[in-house]
Design a protein around this motif. Sequence first.
Motif, PDB file in Angstrom:
ATOM      1  N   GLN A   1       0.807  -1.215   0.000  1.00 57.43           N
ATOM      2  CA  GLN A   1       0.000   0.000   0.000  1.00 57.43           C
ATOM      3  C   GLN A   1       0.843   1.269   0.000  1.00 57.43           C
ATOM      4  N   HIS A   2       2.119   1.145   0.361  1.00 54.89           N
ATOM      5  CA  HIS A   2       3.009   2.318   0.374  1.00 54.89           C
ATOM      6  C   HIS A   2       3.937   2.346  -0.832  1.00 54.89           C
ATOM      7  N   LEU A   3       3.818   1.341  -1.749  1.00 54.62           N
ATOM      8  CA  LEU A   3       4.797   1.222  -2.831  1.00 54.62           C
ATOM      9  C   LEU A   3       4.735   2.410  -3.775  1.00 54.62           C
ATOM     10  N   ASN A   4       3.540   2.840  -4.150  1.00 51.23           N
ATOM     11  CA  ASN A   4       3.406   3.933  -5.118  1.00 51.23           C
ATOM     12  C   ASN A   4       3.987   5.230  -4.555  1.00 51.23           C
ATOM     13  N   THR A   5       3.658   5.536  -3.294  1.00 48.33           N
ATOM     14  CA  THR A   5       4.158   6.773  -2.682  1.00 48.33           C
ATOM     15  C   THR A   5       5.675   6.730  -2.524  1.00 48.33           C
ATOM     16  N   SER A   6       6.194   5.584  -2.072  1.00 47.39           N
ATOM     17  CA  SER A   6       7.634   5.476  -1.854  1.00 47.39           C
ATOM     18  C   SER A   6       8.403   5.647  -3.158  1.00 47.39           C
ATOM     19  N   VAL A   7       7.957   4.979  -4.215  1.00 48.43           N
ATOM     20  CA  VAL A   7       8.659   5.065  -5.498  1.00 48.43           C
ATOM     21  C   VAL A   7       8.562   6.484  -6.053  1.00 48.43           C
ATOM     22  N   SER A   8       7.419   7.104  -5.934  1.00 50.96           N
ATOM     23  CA  SER A   8       7.261   8.475  -6.459  1.00 50.96           C
ATOM     24  C   SER A   8       8.208   9.436  -5.757  1.00 50.96           C
ATOM     25  N   ILE A   9       8.278   9.346  -4.421  1.00 50.37           N
ATOM     26  CA  ILE A   9       9.149  10.255  -3.664  1.00 50.37           C
ATOM     27  C   ILE A   9      10.613   9.991  -4.016  1.00 50.37           C
ATOM     28  N   LEU A  10      10.998   8.740  -4.097  1.00 47.90           N
ATOM     29  CA  LEU A  10      12.407   8.427  -4.362  1.00 47.90           C
ATOM     30  C   LEU A  10      12.791   8.805  -5.789  1.00 47.90           C
ATOM     31  N   LEU A  11      11.890   8.634  -6.762  1.00 53.42           N
ATOM     32  CA  LEU A  11      12.184   9.063  -8.135  1.00 53.42           C
ATOM     33  C   LEU A  11      12.388  10.578  -8.187  1.00 53.42           C
ATOM     34  N   ALA A  12      11.589  11.305  -7.412  1.00 54.08           N
ATOM     35  CA  ALA A  12      11.752  12.768  -7.385  1.00 54.08           C
ATOM     36  C   ALA A  12      13.061  13.166  -6.719  1.00 54.08           C
ATOM     37  N   LEU A  13      13.408  12.518  -5.611  1.00 50.93           N
ATOM     38  CA  LEU A  13      14.656  12.843  -4.929  1.00 50.93           C
ATOM     39  C   LEU A  13      15.865  12.489  -5.788  1.00 50.93           C
ATOM     40  N   ALA A  14      15.768  11.404  -6.584  1.00 49.97           N
ATOM     41  CA  ALA A  14      16.903  11.004  -7.421  1.00 49.97           C
ATOM     42  C   ALA A  14      17.201  12.021  -8.509  1.00 49.97           C
ATOM     43  N   GLN A  15      16.247  12.888  -8.822  1.00 50.91           N
ATOM     44  CA  GLN A  15      16.469  13.898  -9.856  1.00 50.91           C
ATOM     45  C   GLN A  15      16.976  15.220  -9.282  1.00 50.91           C
ATOM     46  N   ASP A  16      17.252  15.244  -7.980  1.00 48.67           N
ATOM     47  CA  ASP A  16      17.752  16.462  -7.328  1.00 48.67           C
ATOM     48  C   ASP A  16      19.234  16.623  -7.663  1.00 48.67           C
ATOM     49  N   GLY A  17      19.492  17.321  -8.740  1.00 48.51           N
ATOM     50  CA  GLY A  17      20.871  17.485  -9.187  1.00 48.51           C
ATOM     51  C   GLY A  17      21.711  18.365  -8.301  1.00 48.51           C
ATOM     52  N   SER A  18      21.070  19.115  -7.408  1.00 47.24           N
ATOM     53  CA  SER A  18      21.827  20.000  -6.530  1.00 47.24           C
ATOM     54  C   SER A  18      22.535  19.254  -5.413  1.00 47.24           C
ATOM     55  N   SER A  19      22.102  18.026  -5.119  1.00 47.85           N
ATOM     56  CA  SER A  19      22.702  17.270  -4.018  1.00 47.85           C
ATOM     57  C   SER A  19      22.988  15.838  -4.470  1.00 47.85           C
ATOM     58  N   PRO A  20      24.196  15.545  -4.914  1.00 43.42           N
ATOM     59  CA  PRO A  20      24.534  14.174  -5.323  1.00 43.42           C
ATOM     60  C   PRO A  20      24.376  13.157  -4.196  1.00 43.42           C
ATOM     61  N   VAL A  21      24.555  13.620  -2.939  1.00 41.01           N
ATOM     62  CA  VAL A  21      24.405  12.675  -1.822  1.00 41.01           C
ATOM     63  C   VAL A  21      22.961  12.192  -1.730  1.00 41.01           C
ATOM     64  N   VAL A  22      22.013  13.100  -1.899  1.00 45.04           N
ATOM     65  CA  VAL A  22      20.607  12.713  -1.880  1.00 45.04           C
ATOM     66  C   VAL A  22      20.302  11.754  -3.024  1.00 45.04           C
ATOM     67  N   GLN A  23      20.889  12.034  -4.192  1.00 51.61           N
ATOM     68  CA  GLN A  23      20.680  11.119  -5.328  1.00 51.61           C
ATOM     69  C   GLN A  23      21.206   9.710  -5.030  1.00 51.61           C
ATOM     70  N   VAL A  24      22.369   9.652  -4.392  1.00 53.45           N
ATOM     71  CA  VAL A  24      22.966   8.345  -4.092  1.00 53.45           C
ATOM     72  C   VAL A  24      22.049   7.532  -3.187  1.00 53.45           C
ATOM     73  N   TRP A  25      21.575   8.132  -2.083  1.00 57.20           N
ATOM     74  CA  TRP A  25      20.790   7.378  -1.112  1.00 57.20           C
ATOM     75  C   TRP A  25      19.393   7.077  -1.619  1.00 57.20           C
ATOM     76  N   SER A  26      18.846   7.973  -2.414  1.00 61.80           N
ATOM     77  CA  SER A  26      17.521   7.691  -2.973  1.00 61.80           C
ATOM     78  C   SER A  26      17.598   6.564  -4.007  1.00 61.80           C
ATOM     79  N   LEU A  27      18.655   6.544  -4.835  1.00 60.92           N
ATOM     80  CA  LEU A  27      18.823   5.450  -5.796  1.00 60.92           C
ATOM     81  C   LEU A  27      19.080   4.119  -5.080  1.00 60.92           C
ATOM     82  N   TYR A  28      19.850   4.168  -3.999  1.00 58.76           N
ATOM     83  CA  TYR A  28      20.109   2.944  -3.245  1.00 58.76           C
ATOM     84  C   TYR A  28      18.814   2.403  -2.641  1.00 58.76           C
ATOM     85  N   ALA A  29      18.011   3.319  -2.066  1.00 56.96           N
ATOM     86  CA  ALA A  29      16.725   2.894  -1.509  1.00 56.96           C
ATOM     87  C   ALA A  29      15.813   2.352  -2.604  1.00 56.96           C
ATOM     88  N   LEU A  30      15.857   2.969  -3.789  1.00 52.14           N
ATOM     89  CA  LEU A  30      15.041   2.500  -4.909  1.00 52.14           C
ATOM     90  C   LEU A  30      15.447   1.078  -5.331  1.00 52.14           C
TER      91      LEU A  30
END
Length: 976
Positions: free
Chosen positions: A127-156
């Motif tokens: 029931q949380h899969l859609n929300t989790s994937v949407s948030i992590l896909l958005a965070l992975a596109q945050d080009g201003s913070s490579p660290v956020v991209q790394v952890w969001s991609l790892y979580a994905l």
Amino acid sequence: MLDHFAECIKHAKTTRQEAVQMNIFTALLSGLKGLTETKSSIGQEDKKSATSLIITSLVSTNSVLGCAAGEALGRIAQVVGDSRFTAELAQTSFDRLKSARDVVTRTGHSLALGCLHRYVGGMGSSQHLNTSVSILLALAQDGSSPVVQVWSLYALSLIADSGGPMFRGYVEPTLSLCLKLLLSVPQTHMDVHQCIGRVLSALITTIGPELQGNNASISAARSSFLCACAIMHAHSDPLCQAEATGCPPAIASLRSTSFSCLRQLTQREAKEVCDHGMTMIPTEDGDSAIPENGLPGYLFGMLDTETDPEMIKNIHDTLMSMLQMLASENLSQWLGLCKNVLTVATDFGSLSANDEASAKDSLNVTDTDNEDDDMDMEYHAEDTTTHPSIQPRWPTRVFAAECVRKIISSCENSNPAHFDLHMAKEYQLTKSKGDYLVLHLSDLIRMAFMAATSDSDHLRLAGLKTLQEVIDRFARVPEPEFPGHLLLEQFQAQVGAALRPAFAPDTPSHVTAAACEVCSTWIGSGVARDMNDLRRVHQLLVSSLSKLSTRTNSTQLYNESMATLEKLMYIVAMVGNGSAPASVLLKKLSTAQSIDRCDDDGGNLGILRVASLLALVRPELSDLSQHWLAALKDHALLLLPNGGCFLHNRHNAILPSRHYMSSWPPIIYAASLWLNAEGFALHENTLTANENANDDAQGAADNNNASVISHGSVSADRFHMIFGICMEALCSTRSSEKNENIITCLQSLSTIFDSTWAREQLIKNTSLNIELCNVLHRLILTRDSIEVQLLCMEVLKQTLDAAKQNMEANKASGDNCNVDSTETSSPGEESGDKIVPGKSHIYAVLEVCFCLFVRQIPTMNPMQSARLTVEQMQKQWGSNSNGIYKISQDSGILISSAIQCLESLPPLCTDEGALSILPTILYLTTTVIKEIATKSISDTTILANSQTIQATLKCLKAVAVDKYAKHETTSEQWCQ
């Protein structure tokens, strides 16, 4: 304890706080892991305290501590196992990620989402899969913070690994994001690229075997994966390249897994798999991707393009499973498939100019029923495709030849009509259905011919092996339209044309050796009856003998040992396994006297055939026999410690000894046949060995001591060599010794003991006769084969014949000593009138006979423990046969042979010795009658007609009228 941990963290100084937190989370993770393994839970208060402690540490600036907190959050959700608690934790992370803008909060709660999905599972957090994937896909596109991209991609990647099929709908946007990041993120951010590789691997696993599909979406996804891997391969960082390297093997492993599953399905449901395969995988234009010859044809086509050894093995196993279950009922389909692979192109590159015409003629087989198939093979319709199909490569064709042999084997176990032309045609007329292998004999010959005359050595070997299989299976099939003729007679030209190229001077030695074996099988099969037909194939065999008479080979070899092994291969091929011309003809030569008694037409035909074969083989027998004896001598030396010290060290003897161990049985049998027929008589009185003339044939490097005769003559040396090799094999402690080798040794001993001269050599030494009986005793005790036991009894009778022959010779010479007491059969010269165990031939014979009685009639076993087992067996037998113990026909023959041996013992003993064994003979004979001469009231069988009963009665009669019954000194005790 959790409250204590919180207090410790609160009061710890800044410099020690992180160390205290690391220790606390180490203990907390260990405790949660233990609770998971034991499937225990925690209390409500403990859950609140632990959750508060974990969430507080998620936003730690220490990345290691943040990872530990994320893991602990997933573990505690797994331990609690409450969907409401999991939803609360997920919602907390959602709220923090939506509102927070700092890097630490975003990275910590991104990891928390990934760990929740990882430990709770896809079903528990769907029931949380859609929300989790949407948030992590958005965070992975945050080009201003490579660290956020790394952890969001790892979580994905964690969510993709745990989501399974439920993540299938998010593959396309995630894959699109990965390609976008690979093209936009600078290569200096290596951590981001490494995490992209992890996400790609997780996506490949999510799609699974569907990635091999041909529809548009799957093809696009496969292309995207390959593009992403290519981009990562071009990265300068080795770790990124390693992540990219793992993606194609993942795709390959999915292919391997899918074929492994297919192999397992075909082992039980082969027909259903093949039928279902014809309706699957349609192409974009609506046509089926499976060819007309079905799934097997598709798999054969894959063999020409596949390079992965594991995949090739799975395809081989799948095809073999299909073949074993379907081939006998679908012969036309499977033989047509193999024929398309093996006869794809006519290649005369390996044939000489003289053989090319005959080879072309051989393709036009005489079976008129298949002329249309011949035309189809020679003339093909115009190919309208722009890209011609790949011609089958030699490994595929070798496998096709193996499939042909497997088809023949499967038909052999299914229906006898497959090897009976008259029966097959009758079934087709009466049942109007059925497909039988004998109707495709021309195709089998054609496929074997094409493979045997190719340019590939591996394919030539496969073709020769297939040809030999066809000859073995169809050699005795008659031609119903021409009584008195065999079906294979019409294919003599094809067989000769297939064999002839293998004897060319530039042909590798192992191919020529295989062709020699096929020649031997062909001549021994009896198909070729005309003298000219026999001579054509026989000349091919004779041509290979020239390599044995030279010191070096015509081919270029890298070491001398290979030359020796090559010569040994030729020798074995000339001997064969009982069907070779040498063995067959020597048997006929040794029994030529019995041919004159054949008066019927079959006998006359046999006389003509034997005469033709003898005329062919006799010129080569002299050379062949020397090669056999030389090979046996080398084998005997290799059996000695350190290889007989003629190969410098034991290491040099390992390689040739392996070849000799597989080659000596047929050689020793052929040598025994020759020695019995004429070999012993040729050198019976030769006191010096002319080894120099045969130096090349024997292949010995040093023959300085070859002329030393240790047993008085050349024939005596040969007798002891044959006897010693056989005894060594029969006495071997290897329980895994093949029955075929044991039978060959016993046949060899029986053959040489047919010679009167050989029996004289055996009787010269008492210990040889006694040791031979002891070996026979051990064989009967340990071997269950009826054939082995029958041969043991035949050899035992020959030892008694040798003793009788020696006694008669002494009597004829007028020796004043007791003519009834021979050196080998007396009751014991060293101990007066008592038979001494281990020193008496008579006692050894009694042991063998008693052992045979016990093996065939278990109730005669005197051991108490064995009696209990026998009584249990008899109860079972009694319930099945009215309580009457009956022996089989084979057992009856064995018991009769043992009774005959007992009957021969008294004449070989002195009067006192005969009296000492008389009670034993009477006990054994009467016990046999007691055990087997019983029948039920309703049984109308006349027991007196039994071979065993007749043998026992004859033995009792012989004892009753024996000369010792009338002798003055023994008559009274004898009659008591």
